[in-house]
Design an enzyme around this catalytic site. Structure first.
Site, mmCIF file in Angstrom:
data_model
loop_
_atom_site.group_PDB
_atom_site.id
_atom_site.type_symbol
_atom_site.label_atom_id
_atom_site.label_comp_id
_atom_site.label_asym_id
_atom_site.label_seq_id
_atom_site.Cartn_x
_atom_site.Cartn_y
_atom_site.Cartn_z
ATOM 1 C CG ASN A 1 -3.566 1.394 -3.179
ATOM 2 O OD1 ASN A 1 -3.908 2.265 -3.974
ATOM 3 N ND2 ASN A 1 -2.781 1.641 -2.142
ATOM 4 C CG HIS B 1 -1.035 4.504 9.827
ATOM 5 N ND1 HIS B 1 -0.611 4.261 8.555
ATOM 6 C CD2 HIS B 1 -1.656 3.370 10.241
ATOM 7 C CE1 HIS B 1 -0.961 3.034 8.201
ATOM 8 N NE2 HIS B 1 -1.615 2.482 9.199
ATOM 9 N NE ARG C 1 2.216 2.046 9.800
ATOM 10 C CZ ARG C 1 2.154 1.810 8.489
ATOM 11 N NH1 ARG C 1 1.764 0.643 8.038
ATOM 12 N NH2 ARG C 1 2.466 2.746 7.620
ATOM 13 C CE1 TYR D 1 7.984 1.569 4.090
ATOM 14 C CE2 TYR D 1 9.562 1.793 5.869
ATOM 15 C CZ TYR D 1 8.494 1.139 5.292
ATOM 16 O OH TYR D 1 7.940 0.064 5.923
ATOM 17 C CG ASP E 1 4.025 -2.197 7.586
ATOM 18 O OD1 ASP E 1 4.773 -3.103 7.190
ATOM 19 O OD2 ASP E 1 2.912 -1.949 7.079
ATOM 20 C CG HIS F 1 5.594 -1.534 3.711
ATOM 21 N ND1 HIS F 1 5.377 -0.459 4.529
ATOM 22 C CD2 HIS F 1 4.407 -1.802 3.128
ATOM 23 C CE1 HIS F 1 4.111 -0.091 4.435
ATOM 24 N NE2 HIS F 1 3.504 -0.889 3.599
ATOM 25 C CD GLU G 1 1.804 -4.414 8.859
ATOM 26 O OE1 GLU G 1 1.559 -3.544 9.727
ATOM 27 O OE2 GLU G 1 1.251 -4.441 7.746
ATOM 28 C CD GLU H 1 0.080 -4.731 4.208
ATOM 29 O OE1 GLU H 1 -0.182 -4.352 5.360
ATOM 30 O OE2 GLU H 1 0.603 -3.996 3.355
ATOM 31 N NE ARG I 1 -1.156 -5.709 9.233
ATOM 32 C CZ ARG I 1 -2.024 -4.714 9.116
ATOM 33 N NH1 ARG I 1 -3.180 -4.758 9.747
ATOM 34 N NH2 ARG I 1 -1.760 -3.661 8.364
ATOM 35 C CG HIS J 1 -4.434 -4.406 5.176
ATOM 36 N ND1 HIS J 1 -4.578 -4.437 3.811
ATOM 37 C CD2 HIS J 1 -3.461 -3.511 5.426
ATOM 38 C CE1 HIS J 1 -3.728 -3.596 3.255
ATOM 39 N NE2 HIS J 1 -3.035 -3.023 4.216
ATOM 40 C CG ASP K 1 -5.087 0.584 0.415
ATOM 41 O OD1 ASP K 1 -4.424 1.298 1.182
ATOM 42 O OD2 ASP K 1 -4.848 -0.617 0.238
ATOM 43 C CD GLU L 1 -3.480 -0.574 8.772
ATOM 44 O OE1 GLU L 1 -3.698 -1.641 8.179
ATOM 45 O OE2 GLU L 1 -2.577 0.213 8.455
ATOM 46 C CD1 TRP M 1 7.537 1.309 -1.962
ATOM 47 C CD2 TRP M 1 5.672 0.473 -1.040
ATOM 48 N NE1 TRP M 1 6.956 2.301 -1.241
ATOM 49 C CE2 TRP M 1 5.809 1.818 -0.646
ATOM 50 C CE3 TRP M 1 4.591 -0.267 -0.560
ATOM 51 C CZ2 TRP M 1 4.901 2.462 0.177
ATOM 52 C CZ3 TRP M 1 3.689 0.364 0.260
ATOM 53 C CH2 TRP M 1 3.836 1.723 0.613
#
Ligand code: CS2
Ligand code: MG
Length: 408
Positions: free
Chosen positions: A37, A122, A147, A159, A216, A218, A242, A268, A289, A318, A322, A345, A408
């Site tokens: 991605n 999600h 999630r 976010y 998550d 991130h 996560e 991930e 992950r 994961h 993407d 996922e 991020w």
């Protein structure tokens, strides 16, 4: 059974995908996912310019030998570009071997250890009402694990939440943005830490104790913030929390473990079995992950999961959008076969993606099955793909209130 051609296919049906297609002298076709991605063309070039010429004339049966050859002969090791390129070759070779033997790939991996792979979806919202709609939609679709991400009041930006209805008619969360190459989002850890337990308290009251809930972070928290969040969320019985801290500093998870029994999932952005050494040997996580697409394909992800299994750590592949349907199929075949499967996922692809990639996935009781077609069971439609040329798209950047770039 020699490889006759190696083609790198780049298309953007809603989002960018890089697909490797290997064809044998007898016309057997194998597909592999090489999508990274926001850096898609780097892997496309690695495959087209450096790997494809090495594959022509090689024996398509020699999956392990080809993996070791590509990994060791490059001299430069690991990293997402290299490991995604090797992954695509590996998946395509498993696909070919399945077609040659007439078996779905999970049969070649030892056969099914379960009837289907439990998946999580999600749900996200701009506020709790919006999130409730999203969760109800997922429950109606049959998911047992969800999630939850919600916009944090007063923080600005979105976010982890969906920005609109995609072409398939459902709200989907797609972090990579096409318009404007660098989208920036605000981030404030204090607000997040105050609000998140409130959100989970609300979610348990609203949806009851049975639904499996995940979240998550991130990579956005410091070790002590992460420990506090994991502890504060304990009463809400999360399936996992996560990427709670940046994964480069694996020892920071020791502090989180000392303070909480909330299950942790990480990996991930890692891509090899060696990257997981500290996390696994110190039992700092509960779920791995890693993805089949970024971690060297079926051959290497199986190695990672088996290593984790020695320490009672389970898989949690994961599977955002993407990861292409080819990558998703490869993940599902592995999920069915391994012993220490945890969860998969599943961020559903939209209608345009489904026009390019045809799968035989089926559903039962919150679990997915890749189907019993020989190989991976995915077909690529060149005519449909031709309608969707590559479009640059980048993941957003997070900035703190004072403008500092954040994880991020
Ligand atoms: C996320 C991903 O699915 C997840 O857990 O962390 O959506 C991630 O943002 C993307 O894969 C980045 O490409
Ligand atoms: Mg994640």
């Amino acid at each position: 059974m020699r490889i006759r051609s190696a083609e790198v296919l780049v298309a953007s049906p809603s989002r960018n995908f890089v697909t490797l297609r290997l064809t044998t002298e007898d016309g057997i076709v194998g597909l592999g996912d090489a999508t990274l991605n926001g850096r898609e063309l780097a892997v496309a070039s690695y495959l087209r310019d450096h790997v494809a010429p090495l594959l022509i004339g090689r024996d398509a049966h020699r999956i392990e030998d080809t993996w070791q050859f590509l990994y060791r002969s490059a001299y430069w090791r690991r990293g997402p570009v290299t490991m995604s390129a090797i992954a695509a070759v590996d998946m395509a070779l498993w696909d070919i071997k399945g077609k040659l033997t007439g078996l779905p790939v999970y049969q070649l991996l030892g056969g099914a250890s379960r009837t289907g792979a439990l998946v999580y979806a999600h749900a996200s919202g701009a506020d709790l009402d919006d999130l409730a709609d999203s969760v109800h939609a997922r429950i109606e679709e049959g998911y047992k694990a969800i999630r939850l991400q919600v916009a944090i009041p007063g923080m600005g930006g979105g976010y982890g939440i969906s920005s609109g209805r995609a072409s398939g008619g459902r709200y989907t969360y797609e972090p990579a943005k096409r318009a404007g190459l660098h989208v920036e989002e605000g981030w404030d850890s204090s607000r997040y830490l105050r609000y998140l337990p409130t959100m989970f308290e609300w979610a348990r009251a609203e949806f009851g104790p049975e639904v499996m809930l995940l979240h998550d972070a991130h990579h956005r928290l410091t070790p002590v913030q992460a420990a506090r969040l994991a502890k504060d969320l304990e009463p809400y019985d999360l399936f996992w929390l996560e990427d709670i801290t940046p994964v480069e500093n694996q020892e920071s998870l020791r502090l989180v473990r000392q303070h909480s029994t909330t299950p942790l999932a990480i990996g991930e952005v890692l891509n090899s079995v060696w990257d997981f050494r500290t996390l696994v040997q110190e039992q700092l996580i509960d779920y791995v992950r890693a993805s089949v697409t970024h971690s060297g394909g079926i051959t290497h992800l199986k190695r990672i999961f088996e290593f984790a299994g020695q320490y009672q750590i389970r898989s949690g592949s994961h599977g955002p959008t993407d990861i292409s349907p080819v990558g998703m199929a490869a993940a599902l075949h592995l999920d069915l076969a391994i012993h220490n499967f945890g969860i998969q996922e599943h961020m559903a692809h939209d209608r345009l993606t489904d026009e390019v990639f045809r799968t035989g996935f089926s559903w039962h009781d919150g679990a997915m099955h890749p189907g019993d077609a020989p190989g991976l069971g995915v077909e690529y439609d060149d005519d449909a793909a031709a309608r969707f040329p590559y479009e640059p798209a980048y993941l957003p950047t997070a900035r703190l209130v004072d403008g500092t770039v954040h994880d991020w």
